[in-house]
Scaffold this active site. Structure first.
Site, short mmCIF file in Angstrom:
data_model
loop_
_atom_site.label_atom_id
_atom_site.label_comp_id
_atom_site.label_asym_id
_atom_site.label_seq_id
_atom_site.Cartn_x
_atom_site.Cartn_y
_atom_site.Cartn_z
N VAL A 45 41.23 47.68 44.80
CA VAL A 45 39.93 47.05 45.09
C VAL A 45 39.40 47.51 46.45
O VAL A 45 38.22 47.84 46.58
CB VAL A 45 40.07 45.51 45.04
N ARG A 76 49.81 47.99 54.20
CA ARG A 76 51.24 47.86 54.45
C ARG A 76 51.78 49.17 55.02
O ARG A 76 52.51 49.20 55.98
CB ARG A 76 51.94 47.48 53.15
N GLU A 160 33.93 35.32 44.61
CA GLU A 160 33.45 35.64 43.26
C GLU A 160 34.44 36.53 42.50
O GLU A 160 34.67 36.35 41.30
CB GLU A 160 32.09 36.36 43.37
N ILE A 167 31.97 39.62 36.72
CA ILE A 167 31.05 38.64 36.11
C ILE A 167 30.63 37.60 37.14
O ILE A 167 31.50 36.97 37.76
CB ILE A 167 31.70 37.93 34.90
N GLY A 218 44.42 50.48 36.68
CA GLY A 218 44.15 49.62 37.84
C GLY A 218 43.81 48.19 37.48
O GLY A 218 43.31 47.44 38.31
N LYS A 236 43.21 31.59 37.60
CA LYS A 236 41.76 31.62 37.37
C LYS A 236 41.29 30.35 36.68
O LYS A 236 40.22 29.81 37.00
CB LYS A 236 41.40 32.85 36.54
N GLY A 334 39.68 45.96 37.31
CA GLY A 334 39.43 47.35 37.69
C GLY A 334 38.78 47.40 39.07
O GLY A 334 38.09 46.46 39.49
#
Ligand code: NAP
Ligand code: HSE
Length: 462
Positions: A45, A76, A160, A167, A218, A236, A334
């Site tokens: 990300v 890291r 988000e 989404i 990913g 979630k 992703g």
């Protein structure tokens, strides 16, 4: 109001309320200093975010009046190769130095895990720096602590990307539906498992190969156990329930089952019966303001919209008293889709920082959770058995002894490969769990396999 065609400057519209950029044909507004970002984590990300900021910075500056610049990056292993859009001299192995740096205005946390992410975010918030995070594991276990710190300091904590990737679901629930009484939220919120189930169902790909592909693309968490055992979806579900019902639900409150016990042959049987297997997250507001929340594989009728959600896509149904049903659909995992959601939050946080405001922050009370034992549903149970006389009667008796009525049964495979699949009539969860416990101790049973709950249609409609 006449909107101009050219967007050059920035007009703050009331702190937390919104942003709007206008030009009235007067002298161009002088560009402000860029908002400097401290990036914690630069993997799938973080790298994608760096690329997006580089690609979109001119458009962003024109449309919002904000420049964004990645000032510092913590990872890291500082020797690893990063996106070309990350200046090598900005990379450090010391994340606390990024949070405390005087040239960092906003912190973006995309490192994952609970610690050190929790301490770093608290430290940023307490020093008055807004935070954007994609870390559902952390939010689903430390919601109150984090939001109390954000409220105390009067800064944004935006997230988000933590649910359903690209989404815009969190914002819709938190802002657009703020006045709505939400009664249920149900959907596919894990891209990795949806990718695996789609590949197994449509291409006959093995579970292991499909998981490896999801990792390569990913979608998977650093430890994919979180995906396949349902923990990512549980986090979630907890976040969605917390926002939708205004009561703090933690991942540990969520009854959680994953997809690792589901075989390609279970999926083939389920499809023949007219269903697709999906890992669903379900959160419902039930009698007396209690919250029922669970994650489990489910049988979804082939004509239900969720059955057509393929690959890494996510889809979430929200039901509200006034609005009725609505469905949110898009890429749930992703690097790029997730980074796009992070960037949206980052623009909001940067804008609010500039205008001296912040979004609505609330610290909800703890939820009163409905035990899973109270659930009533139809169940699919798959059992590996010895293929010999009397076995079916023995196994069926375990269901009967626990007052679970069988609607249909099928033997799949022969000899060593034999297993029985049962579809029950509507039954109570506690009784089904007692049946599974009975089957586990039954000599004729080699292994209790998949357990699926039927959703989306009342019994007797097909
Ligand atoms: P990732 O590829 O594993 O990247 C994690 C990054 O954080 C790496 O750069 C890693 O450094 C760094 N990091 C980890 N622990 C650290 C520590 N203790 N100190 C400093 N740096 C540390 O993970 P990801 O897929 O980008 O996910 C990041 C976050 O976004 C997670 O919370 C995840 O749940 C969430 N998320 C991911 C997706 C997705 O599709 N991938 C979607 C939505 C949300 P190294 O590079 O040196 O190892
Ligand atoms: N591992 C997660 C998934 C990433 O597969 O959905 C998105 O949160």
């Amino acid at each position: 109001m006449n909107l101009p065609h050219r967007f050059t400057g920035a007009l703050a519209v009331g702190g937390s309320v919104g942003r709007m950029s206008v030009s009235h044909g007067a002298a161009p507004v002088a560009p402000k200093k860029p908002v400097r970002v401290g990036l914690l984590g630069c993997g799938t990300v973080g790298n994608a975010l760096a690329e997006l900021i580089a690609k979109d910075s001119a458009v962003l500056a024109a449309s919002t009046g904000l420049g964004l610049e990645i000032a510092r990056v913590a990872v890291r292993d500082a020797t690893k190769t990063r996106s070309v859009h990350v200046r090598p001299e900005s990379v450090t192995g010391d994340p606390e130095s990024v949070v405390s740096a005087s040239d960092v205005d906003v912190v973006v946390e995309v490192m994952g895990g609970v610690e050190p992410a929790r301490s770093l975010i608290l430290s940023a918030l307490r020093s008055g720096k807004p935070v954007v995070t994609a870390n559902k594991e952390l939010l689903a276990s430390h919601w109150s602590e984090l939001f109390r710190a954000a409220a105390d300091s009067g800064v944004d904590l935006l997230h988000e990307a933590a649910v359903a990737g690209a989404i815009p679901l969190v914002r819709a629930l938190r802002e657009s539906l703020a006045g709505e009484t939400i009664t249920s939220v149900m959907g596919i919120v894990n891209g990795t498992t949806n990718y695996i189930l789609t590949k197994m169902s449509e291409a006959g790909t093995s579970y292991e190969d499909a998981l490896a592909e999801a990792q390569h693309l990913g979608y998977a968490e650093t430890d994919p156990t979180a995906d396949v055992e349902g923990h990512d979806a549980a986090a979630k579900a907890a976040i969605l329930a917390t926002i939708a019902f205004g009561q703090e639900v933690r991942a540990s409150d969520v009854h959680t089952e994953g997809i690792s016990a589901i075989s390609a042959s279970d999926i083939a049987v389920v499809r023949r019966l007219g269903y697709e297997v999906k890992l669903l997250a379900v959160a419902e507001s039930v009698d007396g303001g209690r919250v029922a929340v669970r994650v489990h594989p489910a049988m979804v009728p082939l004509d239900h919209p969720l059955a057509g959600v393929r690959g890494s896509f996510n889809a979430v149904f929200v039901v509200g008293e006034a609005v009725g049903e609505m469905m949110f659909y898009g890429r749930g995992a992703g690097g790029m889709p997730t980074a796009a959601a992070v960037l949206g939050d980052l623009v909001d946080a940067a804008h609010n920082l500039r205008s001296g405001g912040y979004g609505r922050v609330s610290v909800p009370i703890r939820a009163h959770i409905v035990p899973i034992d109270e659930l009533v549903a139809q169940y699919f149970v798959s059992v590996d058995v010895a293929d010999k006389p009397g076995v079916l009667a023995t196994v069926a008796r375990v269901f009967g002894d626990n007052q679970v009525s069988i609607r249909s049964m099928e033997q799949v495979g022969l000899g060593d490969e034999a297993h029985l699949v049962f579809l029950t009539h509507t039954a109570n969860e506690a009784r089904v769990q007692a049946t599974l416990a009975g089957l586990e101790t039954c000599d004729a049973v080699k292994r209790v396999g998949a357990l699926l709950r039927v959703v989306g249609e009342p019994e007797g409609t097909r």
